[in-house]
Design an enzyme around this catalytic site. Structure first.
Site, short mmCIF file in Angstrom:
data_model
loop_
_atom_site.label_atom_id
_atom_site.label_comp_id
_atom_site.label_asym_id
_atom_site.label_seq_id
_atom_site.Cartn_x
_atom_site.Cartn_y
_atom_site.Cartn_z
N LYS A 23 10.62 39.89 35.65
CA LYS A 23 12.87 39.71 35.92
C LYS A 23 13.56 41.22 35.89
O LYS A 23 14.18 41.26 36.81
CB LYS A 23 12.92 38.84 35.15
CG LYS A 23 12.21 37.22 34.61
CD LYS A 23 13.11 36.72 36.17
CE LYS A 23 11.72 35.55 36.45
NZ LYS A 23 12.20 34.43 37.60
N TYR A 54 6.08 38.50 32.27
CA TYR A 54 6.89 37.61 33.01
C TYR A 54 7.99 38.15 32.56
O TYR A 54 8.86 38.19 33.81
CB TYR A 54 7.65 36.05 32.22
CG TYR A 54 8.89 35.55 32.60
CD1 TYR A 54 8.48 35.08 33.69
CD2 TYR A 54 9.95 35.64 31.80
CE1 TYR A 54 9.66 34.73 33.78
CE2 TYR A 54 10.68 34.76 31.67
CZ TYR A 54 10.97 34.32 32.73
OH TYR A 54 12.07 33.08 33.41
N1 NAD Z 1 14.11 27.22 31.97
C1 NAD Z 1 14.49 28.38 31.92
O1 NAD Z 1 14.88 27.85 31.10
C2 NAD Z 1 14.89 29.66 32.64
C3 NAD Z 1 15.34 30.35 31.83
C4 NAD Z 1 15.40 32.15 32.72
C5 NAD Z 1 15.01 31.96 33.91
N2 NAD Z 1 14.62 30.83 34.52
C6 NAD Z 1 13.78 31.24 35.88
O2 NAD Z 1 14.54 30.11 36.63
C7 NAD Z 1 13.70 29.73 37.50
C8 NAD Z 1 13.61 28.36 38.15
O3 NAD Z 1 13.44 27.94 36.40
P1 NAD Z 1 12.16 25.99 36.26
O4 NAD Z 1 12.70 26.43 34.85
O5 NAD Z 1 13.04 25.75 37.22
O6 NAD Z 1 11.46 26.39 36.67
P2 NAD Z 1 10.12 25.71 37.51
O7 NAD Z 1 8.48 25.74 36.91
O8 NAD Z 1 10.36 23.98 37.16
O9 NAD Z 1 10.37 26.03 38.99
C9 NAD Z 1 9.36 27.20 39.01
C10 NAD Z 1 9.42 26.41 40.94
O10 NAD Z 1 8.97 27.97 41.46
C11 NAD Z 1 7.80 27.00 41.96
N3 NAD Z 1 6.56 28.17 42.25
C12 NAD Z 1 5.32 28.02 41.49
N4 NAD Z 1 5.32 28.85 42.26
C13 NAD Z 1 5.68 29.56 43.74
C14 NAD Z 1 5.42 29.93 44.68
N5 NAD Z 1 3.60 31.01 45.07
N6 NAD Z 1 5.83 29.66 45.65
C15 NAD Z 1 7.53 29.30 46.11
N7 NAD Z 1 7.46 27.67 44.72
C16 NAD Z 1 6.10 29.16 43.61
C17 NAD Z 1 6.89 25.83 41.40
O11 NAD Z 1 6.12 24.89 41.92
C18 NAD Z 1 8.98 25.51 40.73
O12 NAD Z 1 8.83 24.37 41.94
C19 NAD Z 1 13.01 30.84 37.24
O13 NAD Z 1 12.77 31.75 38.24
C20 NAD Z 1 12.74 31.17 36.00
O14 NAD Z 1 12.04 32.48 35.95
C21 NAD Z 1 14.65 29.33 34.06
#
Ligand code: NAD
Length: 274
Positions: free
Chosen positions: A183, A179
């Site tokens: 990133k 991961y």
């Molecule tokens: N939640 C956190 O604390 C956090 C922290 C840092 C970064 N992020 C980043 O923010 C973004 C969203 O995170 P989140 O917490 O909402 O997670 P989440 O899992 O709810 O959202 C990710 C989305 O990506 C979709 N997805 C997965 N594989 C896919 C593919 N091959 N094609 C299209 N869509 C696909 C999933 O269906 C989901 O809707 C991500 O990039 C994550 O790395 C989140």
């Protein structure tokens, strides 16, 4: 300030969590919205879900609400659509982009948000298949999507690319080799696109979220989550809207001279907290 009236935004992985919050906030600022995700509610094929690693993980985490979100956005008076688009599938991306151009006329804002966050294992236990999966979705997917919208943004001499990075990409993450590598890669991609896009008024920026209390994050190991909160200056997770407001700012006309940055929305997790 920050009116996005007349703009069209495409969000990847926009069915829930941060992507859904971004879609709603961009719509409230006036943009028309195309939510894309690997699955749509009306198209859940249980057999296909069970036979794929991604499908199994998504089923475990609770499925998606892309179409529901698009309907909510239409109620705000904006145009909105939900399309199935796997960011690892270049043909699907090309089809969706062509459709958006035909139906909405242009694409002005791309939010590269889709990612998988669930592969947590120390290096000797990292799974090669999941390492490859994470690279393909989190990094190559962002590259494919940027490449697909680029000619349209270049031609119209206006574009905003907002890539979702993570503090795991800037600081590393224990048990997060795949991961955090993806990133960190997203940040490199962001900066290269910033350099190449400047001559066409295309900006490219990364948001670096810390701990945001999305469904996906809540499914993580509770002890690990507690430790992450303890080292955040605010001692609490951020809300999806905190990230979404930063996306709206970077997508706005007002942010036209900002490119290639890493904008932390992290509650100070990267600070020397004690
Ligand atoms: N939640 C956190 O604390 C956090 C922290 C840092 C970064 N992020 C980043 O923010 C973004 C969203 O995170 P989140 O917490 O909402 O997670 P989440 O899992 O709810 O959202 C990710 C989305 O990506 C979709 N997805 C997965 N594989 C896919 C593919 N091959 N094609 C299209 N869509 C696909 C999933 O269906 C989901 O809707 C991500 O990039 C994550 O790395 C989140």
């Amino acid at each position: 300030m920050f009116s996005l009236a007349g703009k069209v935004a495409l969000i990847t992985g926009g069915s829930r969590g941060l992507g859904r919050a971004d879609a709603l906030a961009l719509a409230r600022a006036g943009a028309d919205i195309v939510i894309t995700d690997i699955l749509l509610e009306s198209d859940v094929d249980e057999k296909a879900l069970k036979s794929s690693v991604v499908g199994q993980a998504l089923r475990k985490e609770g499925i998606v609400y892309a179409e529901q979100t698009a309907a909510e956005i239409r109620q705000l008076g904006r145009r909105a659509a939900a399309y199935k688009m796997d960011v690892t599938d270049r043909e699907q991306i090309a089809r969706v982009v062509t459709k958006v151009i035909k139906e909405f006329g242009h694409i002005d804002i791309l939010v590269n948000n889709a990612a998988m966050l669930d592969h947590v294992a120390t290096i000797e236990n990292q799974d090669e298949a999941l390492w490859e999966r994470d690279l393909r979705i989190n990094l190559t997917g962002a590259y494919y999507c940027a490449k697909a919208v680029w000619p349209y943004m270049k031609e119209q001499r206006w574009g905003r690319i907002v890539n979702m990075a993570s503090v795991a990409g800037t600081m590393g993450g224990f048990g997060q080799a795949s991961y955090s590598s993806t990133k960190a890669g997203v940040i490199g991609l962001t900066k290269s696109l910033a350099l190449e896009g400047a001559r066409y008024q295309i900006t490219s920026n990364a948001i670096v979220p810390g701990i945001i209390g999305t469904e996906a994050w809540k499914k993580g190991d509770p002890k690990m989550n507690e430790r992450m909160i303890a080292r955040t200056a605010f001692r609490q997770p951020g809300e999806p809207a905190d990230v979404a407001h930063a996306v709206v700012f970077l997508a706005s006309e007002e942010a036209k001279y900002i490119t290639g940055i890493e904008l932390y929305v992290s509650g100070g997790i990267e600070l020397f907290t004690f």
